[in-house]
Design an enzyme around this catalytic site. Structure first.
Site, mmCIF file in Angstrom:
data_model
loop_
_atom_site.group_PDB
_atom_site.id
_atom_site.type_symbol
_atom_site.label_atom_id
_atom_site.label_comp_id
_atom_site.label_asym_id
_atom_site.label_seq_id
_atom_site.Cartn_x
_atom_site.Cartn_y
_atom_site.Cartn_z
ATOM 1 N N ASP A 48 17.105 1.468 -1.705
ATOM 2 C CA ASP A 48 17.617 0.175 -1.258
ATOM 3 C C ASP A 48 18.788 -0.194 -2.169
ATOM 4 O OD1 ASP A 48 18.012 -2.152 0.089
ATOM 5 O OD2 ASP A 48 16.071 -3.051 -0.387
ATOM 6 N N ASP A 62 8.989 0.293 5.145
ATOM 7 C CA ASP A 62 8.620 0.362 3.728
ATOM 8 C C ASP A 62 8.035 -0.981 3.357
ATOM 9 O OD1 ASP A 62 11.271 -1.207 3.488
ATOM 10 O OD2 ASP A 62 10.399 -1.301 1.490
ATOM 11 N N CYS A 74 -12.749 8.627 6.282
ATOM 12 C CA CYS A 74 -11.402 8.739 5.708
ATOM 13 C C CYS A 74 -11.315 10.030 4.899
ATOM 14 C CB CYS A 74 -11.092 7.543 4.805
ATOM 15 S SG CYS A 74 -9.486 7.675 3.971
ATOM 16 N N CYS A 91 -8.987 10.819 2.673
ATOM 17 C CA CYS A 91 -8.158 10.722 1.455
ATOM 18 C C CYS A 91 -8.955 11.174 0.234
ATOM 19 C CB CYS A 91 -7.643 9.295 1.273
ATOM 20 S SG CYS A 91 -8.743 8.201 0.359
ATOM 21 N N CYS A 94 -11.707 8.624 -0.993
ATOM 22 C CA CYS A 94 -12.937 8.513 -0.197
ATOM 23 C C CYS A 94 -13.788 9.786 -0.245
ATOM 24 C CB CYS A 94 -12.609 8.124 1.246
ATOM 25 S SG CYS A 94 -11.966 6.436 1.362
ATOM 26 N N HIS A 113 -5.769 5.494 -1.590
ATOM 27 C CA HIS A 113 -6.383 5.310 -0.275
ATOM 28 C C HIS A 113 -5.443 4.532 0.659
ATOM 29 C CE1 HIS A 113 -9.214 4.170 2.900
ATOM 30 N NE2 HIS A 113 -8.651 2.974 2.797
HETATM 31 N N1 PRF Z 1 17.926 -6.214 2.716
HETATM 32 C C1 PRF Z 1 17.759 -5.277 1.736
HETATM 33 N N2 PRF Z 1 16.529 -4.898 1.335
HETATM 34 C C2 PRF Z 1 15.447 -5.460 1.911
HETATM 35 C C3 PRF Z 1 15.560 -6.432 2.929
HETATM 36 C C4 PRF Z 1 16.867 -6.842 3.354
HETATM 37 O O1 PRF Z 1 17.061 -7.689 4.232
HETATM 38 C C5 PRF Z 1 14.235 -6.779 3.296
HETATM 39 C C6 PRF Z 1 13.804 -7.742 4.328
HETATM 40 N N3 PRF Z 1 13.345 -8.972 3.793
HETATM 41 C C7 PRF Z 1 13.380 -6.016 2.486
HETATM 42 N N4 PRF Z 1 14.123 -5.234 1.678
HETATM 43 N N5 PRF Z 1 18.829 -4.731 1.179
HETATM 44 ZN ZN ZN Z 2 -9.750 6.748 1.827
#
Ligand code: PRF
Ligand code: ZN
Length: 381
Positions: A102, A276, A314, A316, A319, A344
């Site tokens: 990110d 994510d 499960c 994993c 578990c 888990h």
């Molecule tokens: N922009 C960026 N990372 C993020 C978001 C976003 O809007 C969100 C959403 N809330 C999660 N992570 N760059």
């Molecule tokens: Zn599990």
């Protein structure tokens, strides 16, 4: 000038093949420089280059093939120059599969008290030592080039989801102005992908403007940002649905910061391919496990002598070996319990997406989704 609409379509670093669909849902294969990712996919978050409490080996064993890092945190420590010197984040954490980073945009919201946003970029004050970091789109992209992520995110202007009026419009328009600076700064287009992020809050007009502008840049994939910030579910679903209606069919769509099991199912049905969220591992550290019948609080008194695994059936590693009783009794005293519950929960989300994908391929997605919700909202445990 070429700058304005420079195309990313020459990109060789990403291939996306949709195998089968059911309504808007897709079962696809995303091929990146570090191998194939089957989608829809949940991407575990390792903010600082580690998934809290899990090793690269354990992530590999869980079947994870794409995990998340954060530019802001990595730029502070160990730093972009350092990572470039040691051959990138893959080498640093001994991870042979894919990484998405990110941009640091989200930290404008999560660390809003410590930052100042202008047209040039964002100025952060370190919560650790008070030192300053200036993050312009150019800096974010440069750091992500140094990190070597397979998918990099453009620096966006992020505001609280429920913001309305002028500030939301400014954020959306700035995100569009910044996209060309992000693209221009990207020096490794042959081996790393850059996704723009659609902003615009809960306003369909702003979303449409942002979608149209970003789609013109012909990026390898697109993210939907600015959601999962305390808005009503109805608004959330409508915006996701609106975005997936307009985004290109032949490119992956990534919904940022969304990771509740029921949200993954609904949004996969709406045509999202990547997710994510820190929630699965964060909630694990507070003693909450995911199960097909909803959340399980392992700290609750009724788990004291409960010798069943978190979820019967499960597969994993947790578990296979540990009971609810063991986790209940060690959670306050041992790191181990946090690690085991995290493991888990990650397995649960990775497996949920795998099962969902298979149900599309088998032509039984609707039955799968019905069964999921029947269990998820039942009172069984
Ligand atoms: N922009 C960026 N990372 C993020 C978001 C976003 O809007 C969100 C959403 N809330 C999660 N992570 N760059
Ligand atoms: Zn599990």
């Amino acid at each position: 000038k070429k700058l304005k609409t420079e195309s990313l379509s020459m990109n060789k670093a990403l291939k996306f093949v949709v195998h089968k669909t059911c309504n808007k849902a897709r079962a696809s294969t995303l091929t990146l420089p570090h191998g194939e990712v089957l989608t829809p996919v949940y991407m575990p978050v390792g903010t600082k280059g580690t998934i809290k409490g899990l090793t690269s080996q354990e992530m590999e064993n869980l079947g994870c093939r794409l995990l998340l890092g954060n530019t802001y945190h990595l730029a502070y420590q160990p730093g972009g120059d350092y990572l470039e010197k040691v051959g990138g984040l893959h080498k640093f954490m001994n991870w042979k599969y894919n990484i998405l980073t990110d941009s640091g945009g989200f930290q404008m919201v999560s660390l809003s008290k410590l930052c100042e946003i202008s047209e040039e970029g964002v100025k952060f004050e370190s919560p650790v030592d008070g030192s300053e970091m200036f993050l312009r789109p150019e800096d974010s992209v440069h750091n992500q080039n140094q990190i070597g992520a397979d998918i990099m995110m453009a620096l966006d202007d992020v505001v609280q989801t429920t913001t309305v009026g002028e500030r939301m419009k400014i954020a959306c328009e700035r995100t569009v102005r910044w996209i060309d600076r992000n693209i221009q700064a990207h020096e490794r287009k042959e081996v790393q992908n850059l996704y723009p992020i659609v902003q615009g809050g809960l306003d369909f007009g702003l979303r449409k403007y942002c979608l149209d502008e970003l789609i013109k840049r012909d990026a390898p994939g697109y993210a939907i940002g600015g959601l999962a910030g305390g808005e009503d579910k109805q608004d959330f679903w409508k915006i996701v649905n609106f975005c997936t209606d307009h985004l290109p069919q032949d490119k992956p769509r990534y919904l940022m910061g969304v990771g509740y099991p029921d949200d993954l199912i609904v949004c996969s049905c709406l045509g999202v391919d990547q997710f994510d969220c820190v929630f699965s591992t964060r909630t694990a550290r507070f003693g909450t496990a995911f199960t097909k019948y909803g959340f399980m609080r392992l700290k609750n008194a009724d788990k004291e002598f409960d010798l069943k695994p978190i979820e019967e059936g499960c597969e994993c590693p947790t578990c296979q070996r540990y009971s609810r009783s063991f986790l209940h009794n060690t959670i306050a005293k041992e790191e181990t319990a946090c690690h085991l519950i995290s493991q888990h929960n990650l397995y649960f989300l990775l497996n949920l997406m795998k099962q969902f994908r298979q149900s599309i391929l088998d032509g039984r997605m609707e039955e799968f989704v019905n069964e999921f919700f029947k269990n998820y909202f039942s009172h069984e445990k």
